[in-house]
Design a protein around this motif. Sequence first.
Motif, PDB file in Angstrom:
ATOM      1  N   GLU A   1      37.819  34.449  41.630  1.00 27.61           N
ATOM      2  CA  GLU A   1      37.378  35.382  40.562  1.00 27.61           C
ATOM      3  C   GLU A   1      37.468  34.614  39.330  1.00 27.61           C
ATOM      4  O   GLU A   1      38.420  33.970  38.919  1.00 27.61           O
ATOM      5  N   GLU A   2      36.330  35.079  38.648  1.00 23.85           N
ATOM      6  CA  GLU A   2      36.180  34.488  37.196  1.00 23.85           C
ATOM      7  C   GLU A   2      35.930  35.619  36.141  1.00 23.85           C
ATOM      8  O   GLU A   2      35.417  36.518  36.402  1.00 23.85           O
TER       9      GLU A   2
ATOM     10  N   CYS B   1      39.886  31.295  35.658  1.00 18.81           N
ATOM     11  CA  CYS B   1      39.298  31.373  37.123  1.00 18.81           C
ATOM     12  C   CYS B   1      40.434  31.501  38.056  1.00 18.81           C
ATOM     13  O   CYS B   1      41.645  30.608  37.708  1.00 18.81           O
ATOM     14  N   ASN B   2      40.595  32.306  38.943  1.00 15.81           N
ATOM     15  CA  ASN B   2      41.660  32.757  39.744  1.00 15.81           C
ATOM     16  C   ASN B   2      41.063  32.237  41.405  1.00 15.81           C
ATOM     17  O   ASN B   2      40.192  32.837  41.663  1.00 15.81           O
TER      18      ASN B   2
END
Length: 83
Positions: A49-50, A59-60
Amino acid sequence: SRIQRFSRTLSSSHNRSHLALIDVKGFEPKDVSVEVKDGKVTVLAEHREERNTSVSKTCNYRKFMKEFHLPPGVSEDEVTYSL
């Protein structure tokens, strides 16, 4: 954000017994894959995810993998899974 709880249930279609219940909390169904090959079951979940703002980018990334051998007597063709 809301965290959903998903589990993959792996079972043998021959005798309907459960082989494993795997918790993939924090992943969407589209993030989870299951492969049955060479007598092993591999459950893989990946999510990226961003988020961009005017001043930063975050970012994740999460990854989960569980692998185990099928019990004796269980054929790869008998394994089914559901979410």
